[in-house]
Design a protein around this motif. Structure first.
Motif, mmCIF file in Angstrom:
data_model
loop_
_atom_site.group_PDB
_atom_site.id
_atom_site.type_symbol
_atom_site.label_atom_id
_atom_site.label_comp_id
_atom_site.label_asym_id
_atom_site.label_seq_id
_atom_site.Cartn_x
_atom_site.Cartn_y
_atom_site.Cartn_z
ATOM 1 N N SER A 1 0.851 -1.199 0.000
ATOM 2 C CA SER A 1 0.000 0.000 0.000
ATOM 3 C C SER A 1 0.882 1.242 0.000
ATOM 4 N N GLY A 2 0.256 2.371 -0.272
ATOM 5 C CA GLY A 2 0.980 3.638 -0.245
ATOM 6 C C GLY A 2 1.445 3.970 1.163
ATOM 7 N N ALA A 3 0.561 3.757 2.137
ATOM 8 C CA ALA A 3 0.927 4.057 3.529
ATOM 9 C C ALA A 3 2.134 3.234 3.962
ATOM 10 N N ILE B 1 5.212 4.722 2.611
ATOM 11 C CA ILE B 1 5.598 5.914 3.376
ATOM 12 C C ILE B 1 6.245 5.511 4.707
ATOM 13 N N TYR C 1 -1.460 14.428 2.505
ATOM 14 C CA TYR C 1 -1.967 13.113 2.892
ATOM 15 C C TYR C 1 -0.925 12.059 2.555
ATOM 16 N N HIS C 2 -0.555 11.259 3.560
ATOM 17 C CA HIS C 2 0.475 10.241 3.332
ATOM 18 C C HIS C 2 0.024 8.849 3.752
ATOM 19 N N GLY C 3 -1.241 8.699 4.176
ATOM 20 C CA GLY C 3 -1.717 7.361 4.511
ATOM 21 C C GLY C 3 -2.338 7.297 5.884
ATOM 22 N N GLU D 1 4.437 15.752 -1.173
ATOM 23 C CA GLU D 1 3.896 15.310 -2.463
ATOM 24 C C GLU D 1 4.339 16.321 -3.526
ATOM 25 N N ASP E 1 6.698 11.882 -2.029
ATOM 26 C CA ASP E 1 5.551 10.970 -1.977
ATOM 27 C C ASP E 1 4.879 10.998 -3.345
ATOM 28 N N VAL F 1 2.945 8.596 -4.443
ATOM 29 C CA VAL F 1 1.885 7.574 -4.420
ATOM 30 C C VAL F 1 0.773 7.950 -5.402
ATOM 31 N N MET F 2 0.401 9.245 -5.419
ATOM 32 C CA MET F 2 -0.644 9.662 -6.356
ATOM 33 C C MET F 2 -0.057 10.177 -7.674
ATOM 34 N N LYS G 1 -0.719 3.375 -5.583
ATOM 35 C CA LYS G 1 -1.909 3.566 -6.422
ATOM 36 C C LYS G 1 -1.796 2.966 -7.835
ATOM 37 N N TYR H 1 -13.644 12.412 -6.974
ATOM 38 C CA TYR H 1 -12.970 12.165 -5.687
ATOM 39 C C TYR H 1 -13.130 13.395 -4.800
HETATM 40 C C1 LIG Z 1 0.019 11.059 -1.746
HETATM 41 C C2 LIG Z 1 -0.452 9.845 -1.030
HETATM 42 N N1 LIG Z 1 0.392 9.185 -0.214
HETATM 43 C C3 LIG Z 1 0.023 8.070 0.431
HETATM 44 C C4 LIG Z 1 -1.252 7.563 0.309
HETATM 45 C C5 LIG Z 1 -1.643 6.321 1.062
HETATM 46 O O1 LIG Z 1 -1.836 5.264 0.174
HETATM 47 P P1 LIG Z 1 -2.731 4.001 0.601
HETATM 48 O O2 LIG Z 1 -4.117 4.484 0.721
HETATM 49 O O3 LIG Z 1 -2.509 3.015 -0.524
HETATM 50 O O4 LIG Z 1 -2.182 3.493 1.877
HETATM 51 C C6 LIG Z 1 -2.163 8.216 -0.513
HETATM 52 C C7 LIG Z 1 -3.550 7.710 -0.651
HETATM 53 O O5 LIG Z 1 -4.469 8.410 -0.981
HETATM 54 C C8 LIG Z 1 -1.763 9.385 -1.208
HETATM 55 O O6 LIG Z 1 -2.604 10.050 -2.003
#
Ligand SMILES: Cc1ncc(COP(=O)(O)O)c(C=O)c1O
Length: 454
Positions: A104-106, A109, A138-140, A211, A245, A247-248, A274, A402
């Motif tokens: 997962s993204g979290a 991180i 937002y990082h999770g 981000e 970050d 992730v997005m 993601k 979203y």
């Molecule tokens: C920039 C960013 N980092 C981390 C995450 C966390 O990812 P996850 O929901 O897969 O844990 C998200 C999720 O929306 C995100 O947008």
């Protein structure tokens, strides 16, 4: 119509929402059991980058699962994992990049901030443990990721349970935290990092995390041109590792493989998630500059972090097939072009509505901020949950957007994001904008002196 499933043993985050049961997905559309069609205007949570029902990814997953599905990462590797990471290294902006796939993204991180700490210790900087992050980020949802996340509403309940990491204001030009005019400022949002490092004591700071383009919390904020080079320079001068970050923003969402590449800046660590496997597998990936991994290999000899499902062979198969699909169909190259069309549509058809205060973003990642008054930029009352209302209205009309809130002070401030699959056509983008325009007109009507939500 109540879609509640007869078994009823699942509980969901949004407990009052009636979850339609989806039976099929193809391209940018999802279909429920009643035959209703939903245009996926946000890839769920900006995940479905290649669209739904891509058979080459499905086959790659099935083939690897049949060959060998689970291999414990402390013992084995797989051809597909090695090949995938070699391909990722070709597109990743880190020098001599190494990858640690997770789920997962979290998790990516969490692993990133732990790796930054361990790398600093290997350098003899054993006091460095803080990760400075930004408000409006937002990082999770896990506790470590929440400690760096800068979103009041999500942190409040769990504040006693987290190590409170320092945060600096974001480059949010529409509501500049320093009260300055966009593009005519001295980029205090970047230089403030130096002040924060000094305040915390440079000997305590392991990393800065942000981000490249702000995602869910601030809805597509794009920093001014000089922002990232200044951040890189400050990190270098104080021995602080830079974590992007992605992730997005990663894997093509902004029109480059990684968002940070628009500023020609090289981070030390990246978090990917993601769209990496397009939603076909829950994939998160930690990417690290090779020299940092070599120093850990020479020192302690192992990364002090693990996970049962890390380095998953089926995840690697999904990721590699997604990457191949993106390349074969030149989808990332197409994102900038499609993004310009989407930007034009948003600006022509939505920006003139009374409730639209700001439109921002890049590539196929756009945010629309909603206000009561465009001159004063007054946000709506948080209790109205306007962005959710608008997303619900769009949902009824067969469009997924979203929603997000809290951009002003952690509670007030409504926006929604559009982030469709890269395969979306011009006609489908028009369809998407027309539905959201109708939803906005219906749900948010401004009356002199009061705001009434219909
Ligand atoms: C920039 C960013 N980092 C981390 C995450 C966390 O990812 P996850 O929901 O897969 O844990 C998200 C999720 O929306 C995100 O947008």
């Amino acid at each position: 119509m109540n879609h509640r499933h007869p078994y009823g043993n699942v509980f969901y985050r949004r407990m009052a929402h009636d979850h339609p049961l989806i039976v099929h997905g193809e391209g940018v559309y999802l279909y429920d059991q009643e035959g209703k069609r939903y245009l996926d205007g946000c890839g769920g949570a900006l995940v479905a980058n290649i669209g739904h029902g891509v058979q080459s990814v499905v086959h790659a997953i099935a083939e690897q699962a049949a060959r060998a599905a689970y291999l414990h990462a402390s013992l084995f590797t797989s051809e597909v994992l090695e090949r995938y990471c070699a391909e990722l290294a070709r597109i990743c902006p880190l020098s001599d990049a190494r990858f640690y796939p997770l789920t997962s993204g979290a998790e990516a991180i969490e692993a990133a901030i732990k790796l930054a700490r361990q790398a600093q210790v290997e350098r003899g900087q054993s006091k460095r443990y803080l990760t400075i992050a930004r408000w409006g980020s937002y990082h999770g949802a896990t506790l470590g990721a929440l400690a760096v996340t800068g979103k009041g509403r999500m942190r409040e309940l769990f504040r006693p349970m987290i190590v409170d990491m320092p945060h600096i204001p974001p480059p949010y030009c529409y509501r500049c935290p320093f009260g300055l005019a966009p593009m005519a400022c001295s980029l205090q949002c970047a230089t403030v990092l130096e002040e924060e490092i000094i305040k915390q004591g440079p000997e305590n700071v392991a990393a800065f995390l942000a981000e490249p383009v702000g995602g869910a919390t601030l809805g597509g904020i794009v920093p001014p041109p000089g922002y990232w080079p200044i951040i890189r320079d400050i990190c270098d001068r104080y021995g602080v590792l830079l974590i992007a970050d992605e992730v997005m923003t990663g894997m093509g969402r902004t029109g480059a493989w990684f968002g940070i590449q628009h500023w020609d800046v090289q981070p030390d660590i990246l978090a990917i998630g993601k769209g990496a496997a397009g939603g076909y597998f829950p994939l998160g990936i930690l990417a690290v500059r090779g020299e940092l991994i070599d120093s850990i290999a020479r020192g302690k000899g192992e990364f002090n972090h693990g996970g049962t499902f890390s380095h998953h062979a089926v995840g690697a198969a999904a990721g590699l097939a997604t990457l191949n699909y993106l390349r074969e169909n030149q989808l990332v190259e197409g994102v900038s072009h499609k993004g310009r069309i989407l930007e034009k549509l948003i600006k022509e058809k939505l920006a003139n509505l009374d409730v639209v205060g700001d439109v921002r973003g890049m590539g196929l990642m756009w945010g629309v901020e909603l206000v009561q008054d465009r001159v004063t930029k007054t946000p709506f009352d948080a209790e109205l949950r306007l962005s959710q209302q608008i997303a619900d209205e769009a949902f009824q009309k067969g469009l997924l957007v979203y929603p997000g809130s809290g951009s002003v002070d952690g509670l007030r401030g409504d926006h929604f994001m559009l982030g469709p699959p890269f395969t979306i056509t011009d006609d489908q983008m028009e369809e998407m904008i027309e539905i959201i325009r109708q939803a906005l007109k219906l749900r948010a009507r401004r009356h002199p002196g009061e705001t009434r939500i219909v």
